[in-house]
Design an enzyme around this catalytic site. Structure first.
Site, PDB file in Angstrom:
ATOM      1  N   ASP A  57       0.867  -1.190   0.000  1.00 21.99           N
ATOM      2  CA  ASP A  57       0.000   0.000   0.000  1.00 21.99           C
ATOM      3  C   ASP A  57       0.903   1.238   0.000  1.00 21.99           C
ATOM      4  O   ASP A  57       1.769   1.380   0.870  1.00 21.99           O
ATOM      5  CB  ASP A  57      -0.888  -0.047   1.252  1.00 21.99           C
ATOM      6  CG  ASP A  57      -1.975   1.004   1.218  1.00 21.99           C
ATOM      7  OD1 ASP A  57      -3.130   0.678   1.479  1.00 21.99           O
ATOM      8  OD2 ASP A  57      -1.658   2.193   0.949  1.00 21.99           O
ATOM      9  N   MET A  58       0.714   2.092  -0.986  1.00 20.85           N
ATOM     10  CA  MET A  58       1.542   3.292  -1.084  1.00 20.85           C
ATOM     11  C   MET A  58       1.255   4.212   0.107  1.00 20.85           C
ATOM     12  O   MET A  58       0.131   4.275   0.592  1.00 20.85           O
ATOM     13  CB  MET A  58       1.234   4.061  -2.375  1.00 20.85           C
ATOM     14  CG  MET A  58       1.366   3.255  -3.658  1.00 20.85           C
ATOM     15  SD  MET A  58       3.021   2.608  -3.921  1.00 20.85           S
ATOM     16  CE  MET A  58       3.936   4.125  -4.163  1.00 20.85           C
ATOM     17  N   ASP A  68      -3.723   2.345  -5.220  1.00 26.60           N
ATOM     18  CA  ASP A  68      -2.410   2.295  -4.559  1.00 26.60           C
ATOM     19  C   ASP A  68      -2.180   1.053  -3.724  1.00 26.60           C
ATOM     20  O   ASP A  68      -1.317   1.039  -2.860  1.00 26.60           O
ATOM     21  CB  ASP A  68      -2.224   3.560  -3.705  1.00 26.60           C
ATOM     22  CG  ASP A  68      -2.818   3.437  -2.319  1.00 26.60           C
ATOM     23  OD1 ASP A  68      -3.856   2.766  -2.171  1.00 26.60           O
ATOM     24  OD2 ASP A  68      -2.220   3.985  -1.373  1.00 26.60           O
ATOM     25  N   GLU A  69      -2.945   0.009  -3.974  1.00 24.38           N
ATOM     26  CA  GLU A  69      -2.904  -1.136  -3.077  1.00 24.38           C
ATOM     27  C   GLU A  69      -3.026  -2.443  -3.866  1.00 24.38           C
ATOM     28  O   GLU A  69      -3.809  -2.524  -4.810  1.00 24.38           O
ATOM     29  CB  GLU A  69      -4.098  -0.992  -2.122  1.00 24.38           C
ATOM     30  CG  GLU A  69      -4.213  -2.058  -1.101  1.00 24.38           C
ATOM     31  CD  GLU A  69      -5.543  -1.962  -0.320  1.00 24.38           C
ATOM     32  OE1 GLU A  69      -6.255  -0.944  -0.427  1.00 24.38           O
ATOM     33  OE2 GLU A  69      -5.850  -2.942   0.364  1.00 24.38           O
TER      34      GLU A  69
HETATM   35  P1  TTP Z   1      -5.202   4.962   1.215  1.00 23.76           P
HETATM   36  O1  TTP Z   1      -4.168   3.925   0.857  1.00 23.76           O
HETATM   37  O2  TTP Z   1      -6.309   4.549   2.098  1.00 23.76           O
HETATM   38  O3  TTP Z   1      -4.495   6.204   1.916  1.00 23.76           O
HETATM   39  P2  TTP Z   1      -3.109   6.878   1.616  1.00 23.76           P
HETATM   40  O4  TTP Z   1      -2.327   6.137   0.588  1.00 23.76           O
HETATM   41  O5  TTP Z   1      -3.319   8.326   1.303  1.00 23.76           O
HETATM   42  O6  TTP Z   1      -2.386   6.822   3.016  1.00 23.76           O
HETATM   43  P3  TTP Z   1      -1.773   5.544   3.767  1.00 23.76           P
HETATM   44  O7  TTP Z   1      -1.996   4.341   2.896  1.00 23.76           O
HETATM   45  O8  TTP Z   1      -0.321   5.850   3.958  1.00 23.76           O
HETATM   46  O9  TTP Z   1      -2.519   5.484   5.061  1.00 23.76           O
HETATM   47  O10 TTP Z   1      -5.844   5.533  -0.107  1.00 23.76           O
HETATM   48  C1  TTP Z   1      -5.089   5.707  -1.310  1.00 23.76           C
HETATM   49  C2  TTP Z   1      -5.520   6.974  -2.012  1.00 23.76           C
HETATM   50  O11 TTP Z   1      -6.905   6.914  -2.314  1.00 23.76           O
HETATM   51  C3  TTP Z   1      -5.317   8.229  -1.184  1.00 23.76           C
HETATM   52  O12 TTP Z   1      -4.007   8.777  -1.330  1.00 23.76           O
HETATM   53  C4  TTP Z   1      -6.402   9.131  -1.703  1.00 23.76           C
HETATM   54  C5  TTP Z   1      -7.504   8.207  -2.171  1.00 23.76           C
HETATM   55  N1  TTP Z   1      -8.615   8.194  -1.182  1.00 23.76           N
HETATM   56  C6  TTP Z   1      -9.717   9.000  -1.416  1.00 23.76           C
HETATM   57  O13 TTP Z   1      -9.801   9.681  -2.450  1.00 23.76           O
HETATM   58  N2  TTP Z   1     -10.739   9.025  -0.485  1.00 23.76           N
HETATM   59  C7  TTP Z   1     -10.688   8.289   0.669  1.00 23.76           C
HETATM   60  O14 TTP Z   1     -11.627   8.349   1.505  1.00 23.76           O
HETATM   61  C8  TTP Z   1      -9.531   7.438   0.893  1.00 23.76           C
HETATM   62  C9  TTP Z   1      -9.442   6.611   2.156  1.00 23.76           C
HETATM   63  C10 TTP Z   1      -8.521   7.447  -0.058  1.00 23.76           C
HETATM   64 MG    MG Z   2      -2.112   4.090   0.732  1.00 27.08          MG
END
Ligand code: TTP
Ligand code: MG
Length: 355
Positions: free
Chosen positions: A15-16, A109-110
């Site tokens: 996961d980024m 991103d996952e």
């Molecule tokens: P996530 O992987 O949940 O969050 P993140 O990568 O920003 O942070 P981390 O993994 O380090 O906790 O989500 C990936 C991307 O998806 C995030 O950068 C932005 C988008 N996103 C939204 O647009 N709305 C949301 O409610 C969430 C959770 C994420």
């Molecule tokens: Mg992420």
């Protein structure tokens, strides 16, 4: 535990870190070290993500922008540039694909990767993956290595950002038992409440309950939870385009009946869904809007078209129409959109709606 868990560490979850915000920092070095908040262009918008600096102030995804401004007045607010993130995501996935093509992309991103067939030392290979992503894109990711999807995901979340955590079978009791139940994938707000109501807060309380009791309390879902907290998860990677629907939903920070505010969410979701559809090269024909009100009453509305769609504009227009058809007598707590009825075709469908 009386179960024999597999020894083979072959499922990797990646996961980024603060994905959208990290891309913004990479593209604009002057943002480095500052609290960066990505999201809507007006105070009515919502935060899509915030970097770790901004998270120190309590800012998080899905929070209204005006609230994020109150919490972090020095924050740098930048608009969401979904096309840019999609391109970077493709770069990242093309690097991961070089290591294994048994890969299930879960979101922009996952992903889960099955690394059982790679040659060489597995842990070393994982670190090499991390290095290559960083060297080629300037971005960090967190990874979790274990023997099933549930534990691999739990592990990747363990020490974000830029983390790496391995969960071996022998570590399962020590890792899982102290966790609050809501940390278990599949235990959402509703299930947490049901369990809290009978005095169950931690996995160590939950593990005392029999499978029969959990089924009685939670239905079929009870079995899944019974096994999961014992470290057992037999889900396979969905590497094909087998997925039946794709969507996103969020619980609102502040419940509301204001359709204009709800539409801001629909707009962000539509951009997100478009990004996912484009990565997966699929289109769908059915849009479903789901809402849940303050008293947890859910409503869903669907519309199936004669055509496939994959653009944010079309998804937004349809979901807004579905919202307009609803009579909101109570404030809304949760809202989400999903798209289904997929076709694999790469044919381009012109937008159905003009703006
Ligand atoms: P996530 O992987 O949940 O969050 P993140 O990568 O920003 O942070 P981390 O993994 O380090 O906790 O989500 C990936 C991307 O998806 C995030 O950068 C932005 C988008 N996103 C939204 O647009 N709305 C949301 O409610 C969430 C959770 C994420
Ligand atoms: Mg992420």
């Amino acid at each position: 535990m009386e179960y024999k868990l597999p020894e083979d560490l072959c499922i990797l979850h990646i996961d980024m870190d603060a994905f959208y915000a990290s891309v913004e920092e990479r593209d604009n070095q002057s943002l480095k070290g500052k609290p960066v908040i990505v999201g809507g262009s007006s105070n009515h918008g919502i935060v899509t993500t915030a970097n770790y600096e901004a998270r120190k102030y309590g800012v998080h995804s899905a929070m209204p922008i005006f609230m994020a401004k109150q919490m972090c007045p020095k924050g740098i607010f930048v608009p969401t540039r979904i096309k840019r993130y999609r391109d970077v995501s493709e770069e990242v996935f093309s690097i991961l694909n070089r290591f294994t093509n048994v890969l299930e992309q879960v979101s922009i991103d996952e992903a889960y990767l099955d690394i059982s067939n790679i040659s060489g030392e597995k842990i070393e290979t994982c670190f090499q993956m991390k290095r290559e992503v960083f060297e080629n894109t300037g971005l960090t990711l967190s990874m979790g290595l274990s023997f099933n999807k549930f534990l691999a995901k739990l592990a990747s979340d363990w020490n974000k950002p830029n983390g790496m955590k391995i969960i071996m079978p022998s570590m399962v009791p020590e890792i899982l038992l102290p966790l609050p139940i809501e940390k278990i994938h599949g235990i959402g707000k509703k299930t947490t409440k049901k369990l809290n109501d009978i005095g169950i807060y931690k996995v160590q309380d939950l593990i005392e309950l029999s499978e029969e009791f959990l089924i009685e309390l939670l239905g079929k879902h009870g079995t899944e939870i019974y096994y999961r907290i014992r470290g057992i998860d037999n889900r396979n990677l969905e590497t094909e385009r087998e997925r039946k629907s794709l969507g996103t939903e969020t619980t609102l920070e502040i419940a509301t009946r204001e359709k204009n505010i709800l539409k801001e969410y629909l707009y962000e979701f539509s951009l997100e869904i478009e990004a996912e559809l484009k990565i997966k090269r699929i289109q769908g024909r059915t849009i479903t809007l789901k809402i849940k009100d303050e008293v947890f009453k859910s409503k869903t509305r669907s519309r199936t078209l004669d055509y496939n769609i994959n653009s944010a504009n079309d998804i937004y227009t349809l979901s807004s129409m579905l919202l307009d058809e609803l009579n909101l007598d109570k404030k809304i707590r949760l809202i989400g959109i999903s798209i289904s009825n997929f076709s694999n075709s790469d044919k381009i469908q012109l937008s159905l709606f003009n703006f």
